[in-house]
Design an enzyme around this catalytic site. Structure first.
Site, PDB file in Angstrom:
ATOM      1  N   ASP A  63      33.190 101.935  48.875  1.00  0.00           N
ATOM      2  CA  ASP A  63      34.341 101.762  49.105  1.00  0.00           C
ATOM      3  C   ASP A  63      35.783 101.437  49.465  1.00  0.00           C
ATOM      4  O   ASP A  63      35.803 101.375  50.774  1.00  0.00           O
ATOM      5  CB  ASP A  63      35.208 103.699  49.172  1.00  0.00           C
ATOM      6  CG  ASP A  63      36.450 103.569  48.875  1.00  0.00           C
ATOM      7  OD1 ASP A  63      37.517 102.826  48.712  1.00  0.00           O
ATOM      8  OD2 ASP A  63      37.226 104.976  48.424  1.00  0.00           O
ATOM      9  N   VAL A  64      35.752 100.190  49.186  1.00  0.00           N
ATOM     10  CA  VAL A  64      36.739  99.088  49.643  1.00  0.00           C
ATOM     11  C   VAL A  64      37.956  99.901  50.763  1.00  0.00           C
ATOM     12  O   VAL A  64      38.714  98.538  51.340  1.00  0.00           O
ATOM     13  CB  VAL A  64      37.149  98.070  48.419  1.00  0.00           C
ATOM     14  CG1 VAL A  64      36.056  97.385  48.177  1.00  0.00           C
ATOM     15  CG2 VAL A  64      37.843  98.590  47.236  1.00  0.00           C
ATOM     16  N   SER A 141      45.842  88.094  39.008  1.00  0.00           N
ATOM     17  CA  SER A 141      45.988  87.877  37.655  1.00  0.00           C
ATOM     18  C   SER A 141      47.468  87.848  38.005  1.00  0.00           C
ATOM     19  O   SER A 141      48.349  87.064  38.302  1.00  0.00           O
ATOM     20  CB  SER A 141      46.236  89.881  37.710  1.00  0.00           C
ATOM     21  OG  SER A 141      47.029  90.102  36.991  1.00  0.00           O
ATOM     22  N   TYR A 154      50.428  97.786  39.684  1.00  0.00           N
ATOM     23  CA  TYR A 154      49.061  97.047  39.408  1.00  0.00           C
ATOM     24  C   TYR A 154      50.103  95.380  39.917  1.00  0.00           C
ATOM     25  O   TYR A 154      49.292  95.065  40.736  1.00  0.00           O
ATOM     26  CB  TYR A 154      48.799  96.846  38.362  1.00  0.00           C
ATOM     27  CG  TYR A 154      47.575  96.078  37.899  1.00  0.00           C
ATOM     28  CD1 TYR A 154      46.134  96.343  38.705  1.00  0.00           C
ATOM     29  CD2 TYR A 154      47.330  95.142  37.028  1.00  0.00           C
ATOM     30  CE1 TYR A 154      45.307  95.223  38.443  1.00  0.00           C
ATOM     31  CE2 TYR A 154      46.998  94.002  36.369  1.00  0.00           C
ATOM     32  CZ  TYR A 154      45.546  93.798  37.709  1.00  0.00           C
ATOM     33  OH  TYR A 154      44.616  93.537  37.146  1.00  0.00           O
ATOM     34  N   LYS A 158      48.704  92.922  42.876  1.00  0.00           N
ATOM     35  CA  LYS A 158      48.252  91.635  42.282  1.00  0.00           C
ATOM     36  C   LYS A 158      49.350  90.215  43.596  1.00  0.00           C
ATOM     37  O   LYS A 158      48.529  89.437  43.798  1.00  0.00           O
ATOM     38  CB  LYS A 158      48.217  91.306  41.898  1.00  0.00           C
ATOM     39  CG  LYS A 158      47.188  92.070  41.011  1.00  0.00           C
ATOM     40  CD  LYS A 158      45.614  92.003  41.345  1.00  0.00           C
ATOM     41  CE  LYS A 158      44.960  93.231  40.690  1.00  0.00           C
ATOM     42  NZ  LYS A 158      43.211  92.886  41.584  1.00  0.00           N
ATOM     43  N   THR A 189      36.365  93.111  29.897  1.00  0.00           N
ATOM     44  CA  THR A 189      35.614  94.187  30.732  1.00  0.00           C
ATOM     45  C   THR A 189      36.060  95.932  30.732  1.00  0.00           C
ATOM     46  O   THR A 189      36.836  96.349  29.913  1.00  0.00           O
ATOM     47  CB  THR A 189      36.362  94.061  32.318  1.00  0.00           C
ATOM     48  OG1 THR A 189      37.426  94.678  32.575  1.00  0.00           O
ATOM     49  CG2 THR A 189      35.965  92.014  32.143  1.00  0.00           C
TER      50      THR A 189
HETATM   51  P1  NAP Z   1      36.206  96.584  36.407  1.00  0.00           P
HETATM   52  O1  NAP Z   1      35.230  95.829  35.190  1.00  0.00           O
HETATM   53  O2  NAP Z   1      36.713  97.519  36.095  1.00  0.00           O
HETATM   54  O3  NAP Z   1      35.788  96.118  37.754  1.00  0.00           O
HETATM   55  C1  NAP Z   1      36.188  96.661  38.522  1.00  0.00           C
HETATM   56  C2  NAP Z   1      34.854  97.327  39.334  1.00  0.00           C
HETATM   57  O4  NAP Z   1      35.561  97.504  40.808  1.00  0.00           O
HETATM   58  C3  NAP Z   1      34.416  98.369  38.880  1.00  0.00           C
HETATM   59  O5  NAP Z   1      32.787  98.330  39.334  1.00  0.00           O
HETATM   60  C4  NAP Z   1      35.195  99.685  39.740  1.00  0.00           C
HETATM   61  O6  NAP Z   1      33.999 100.942  39.685  1.00  0.00           O
HETATM   62  C5  NAP Z   1      35.316  99.214  41.285  1.00  0.00           C
HETATM   63  N1  NAP Z   1      35.922  99.464  41.639  1.00  0.00           N
HETATM   64  C6  NAP Z   1      36.630 100.470  41.060  1.00  0.00           C
HETATM   65  N2  NAP Z   1      37.516 101.001  42.630  1.00  0.00           N
HETATM   66  C7  NAP Z   1      36.987 100.640  43.509  1.00  0.00           C
HETATM   67  C8  NAP Z   1      36.899 100.803  45.369  1.00  0.00           C
HETATM   68  N3  NAP Z   1      37.433 101.851  45.614  1.00  0.00           N
HETATM   69  N4  NAP Z   1      35.312 100.471  45.747  1.00  0.00           N
HETATM   70  C9  NAP Z   1      34.743  99.139  45.469  1.00  0.00           C
HETATM   71  N5  NAP Z   1      34.814  99.650  43.923  1.00  0.00           N
HETATM   72  C10 NAP Z   1      35.769  99.541  43.639  1.00  0.00           C
HETATM   73  O7  NAP Z   1      37.059  95.576  36.236  1.00  0.00           O
HETATM   74  P2  NAP Z   1      37.296  93.719  36.089  1.00  0.00           P
HETATM   75  O8  NAP Z   1      38.265  93.424  35.012  1.00  0.00           O
HETATM   76  O9  NAP Z   1      36.108  92.927  36.262  1.00  0.00           O
HETATM   77  O10 NAP Z   1      38.267  93.409  36.981  1.00  0.00           O
HETATM   78  C11 NAP Z   1      37.923  92.792  37.867  1.00  0.00           C
HETATM   79  C12 NAP Z   1      38.931  92.231  39.250  1.00  0.00           C
HETATM   80  O11 NAP Z   1      39.989  91.151  37.997  1.00  0.00           O
HETATM   81  C13 NAP Z   1      39.581  93.149  39.423  1.00  0.00           C
HETATM   82  O12 NAP Z   1      40.566  93.195  41.440  1.00  0.00           O
HETATM   83  C14 NAP Z   1      40.979  93.409  38.578  1.00  0.00           C
HETATM   84  O13 NAP Z   1      42.281  93.810  38.613  1.00  0.00           O
HETATM   85  C15 NAP Z   1      40.857  91.527  37.893  1.00  0.00           C
HETATM   86  N6  NAP Z   1      41.465  91.337  36.977  1.00  0.00           N
HETATM   87  C16 NAP Z   1      41.544  91.421  35.271  1.00  0.00           C
HETATM   88  C17 NAP Z   1      41.666  91.207  34.355  1.00  0.00           C
HETATM   89  C18 NAP Z   1      41.146  91.530  33.065  1.00  0.00           C
HETATM   90  O14 NAP Z   1      41.605  90.731  32.024  1.00  0.00           O
HETATM   91  N7  NAP Z   1      39.995  92.594  33.470  1.00  0.00           N
HETATM   92  C19 NAP Z   1      43.225  90.598  34.011  1.00  0.00           C
HETATM   93  C20 NAP Z   1      43.210  90.734  35.266  1.00  0.00           C
HETATM   94  C21 NAP Z   1      42.908  90.972  36.494  1.00  0.00           C
HETATM   95  P3  NAP Z   1      34.906 102.589  38.773  1.00  0.00           P
HETATM   96  O15 NAP Z   1      34.301 101.726  37.498  1.00  0.00           O
HETATM   97  O16 NAP Z   1      33.366 103.463  39.003  1.00  0.00           O
HETATM   98  O17 NAP Z   1      36.272 101.593  39.082  1.00  0.00           O
END
Ligand code: NAP
Length: 249
Positions: A63-64, A141, A154, A158, A189
Site C-alpha cells: 500500500d503506497v 494527469s 484528484y 496531481k 484502464t
Molecule cells: P488503474 O488501472 O486503476 O491502475 C492503478 C493501480 O493502482 C490499480 O491496480 C490499483 O489497485 C493500484 N492502487 C490503488 N491504490 C493503491 C495503493 N494505495 N497502493 C498500491 N497500489 C494502489 O489506473 P490507471 O488508469 O492505469 O492509472 C495509473 C496512473 O495514471 C494513476 O496515478 C492515474 O491517476 C494516472 N492517470 C490515468 C489516466 C487515465 O486516463 N487512465 C489519466 C490521468 C492520470 P486497485 O485496482 O485495487 O485500486
C-alpha cells in the site's frame, strides 16, 4: 529495442492499466521489474505474464500510502536485485465529488494515495537512484494542468505530484537523478472503466477531458514512460509530458 538491459525498475500500480503496461514493456526491453500493487492477485498476474514471456519480474503487495510498507518494499527490491535504476510511480485512485459535498475523509484518502504515496516511494528510492544515476517517472494527469469539474481532490493531488517532481528534478540534477511526470488523458484502464459521477455532475463540462483522437490503450503511455526511464531520456528532467491525444492542445 532492449534499452533496459541490466536495469532494475520498481513499478507501483503494476496490477492494472498504465502500471501494468509499463511493467510489461520494461521487461520486454530487458529490464527486471519489481512490481507492486495493493491488489495481490493482479500484481501476481502481471509478474506471471512477464515470466511467461521470458522476462524477469517479482510481485509484492504494497500500500503506497503506508510509509512502513513502502520502506520495506524498497528494501526488499534492493535485496532481491542488488540495485535500483528506476521508479515508475503509477499507483493512484480517482473519485469525483461535488465540491460542496466533498467529505474530508475522501479528500484525505486521495491525497494519501496519490500525493503522499508518490512522495513515500520517491523518498525511499532516491539514495539508490543516486548510486545508479537513475530516473523517476511519476503519474500526474491532465487534471494537474487544467480544471477537472468535481475532481477537486484528484486534481489537487496531481498538481502536487507535478510540483513535487519538478522539485526533485532540480534538487537531484547535480547528483545525476532525473525526475519527470507523465500527464495521461483518456486512457482505457480499470480506473476509467469504474468512474462514478455525483448526481450533480454537469456533463456539458466533460468534453474537456476527452481526447481529440479517441481513447487509447495504456501501452501508448508505457512507451513514453520507458523512453523517460531509459538513456533515451537522458537530457529530460523536471518535464511533464502530456499523453492525452490533444485534449489540452
Ligand atoms: P488503474 O488501472 O486503476 O491502475 C492503478 C493501480 O493502482 C490499480 O491496480 C490499483 O489497485 C493500484 N492502487 C490503488 N491504490 C493503491 C495503493 N494505495 N497502493 C498500491 N497500489 C494502489 O489506473 P490507471 O488508469 O492505469 O492509472 C495509473 C496512473 O495514471 C494513476 O496515478 C492515474 O491517476 C494516472 N492517470 C490515468 C489516466 C487515465 O486516463 N487512465 C489519466 C490521468 C492520470 P486497485 O485496482 O485495487 O485500486
Amino acid at each position: 529495442m532492449q534499452r533496459l538491459t541490466n536495469k532494475v525498475v520498481l513499478v507501483s500500480g503494476a496490477g492494472s492499466g498504465i502500471g501494468k503496461a509499463s511493467a510489461v514493456r520494461i521487461a520486454a526491453e530487458g529490464g527486471s521489474v519489481f512490481c507492486i500493487d495493493l491488489n495481490a492477485e493482479a500484481v501476481e498476474a502481471t509478474a506471471g505474464e512477464i515470466a511467461a514471456n521470458g522476462g524477469e519480474a517479482t510481485a509484492r503487495v504494497c500500500d503506497v500510502s503506508d510509509e512502513a510498507s513502502v520502506q520495506k518494499t524498497v528494501q526488499a527490491c534492493v535485496e532481491r536485485y542488488s540495485r535500483l535504476d528506476g521508479l515508475v510511480n503509477m499507483a493512484g485512485i480517482l473519485r469525483f465529488d461535488d465540491t460542496q459535498e466533498l467529505q474530508t475523509a475522501h479528500w484525505q484518502k486521495v491525497i494519501d494515495v496519490n500525493l503522499t504515496g508518490t512522495m513515500f516511494l520517491c523518498r525511499s528510492v532516491l539514495p539508490h537512484l543516486v548510486e545508479t544515476q537513475g530516473s523517476i517517472v511519476n503519474a500526474a494527469s491532465t487534471a494537474a494542468l487544467s480544471g477537472l469539474p468535481s475532481g477537486l481532490a484528484y486534481s489537487a493531488s496531481k498538481g502536487g505530484v507535478l510540483a513535487m517532481t519538478r522539485s526533485i528534478a532540480v534538487e537531484y540534477a547535480k547528483r545525476g537523478v532525473r525526475a519527470n511526470c507523465i500527464c495521461p488523458g483518456d486512457i482505457n484502464t480499470g480506473m476509467t472503466d469504474s468512474i462514478s459521477f455525483p448526481e450533480t455532475m454537469d456533463f456539458d463540462l466533460m468534453p474537456r477531458i476527452m481526447s481529440l483522437t479517441g481513447a487509447k490503450a495504456p501501452e501508448v503511455v508505457a512507451g513514453v514512460i520507458v523512453m523517460l526511464v531509459s538513456e533515451d531520456g537522458v537530457h529530460i528532467t523536471g518535464e511533464d509530458i502530456r499523453v492525452d491525444g490533444g485534449t489540452l492542445s
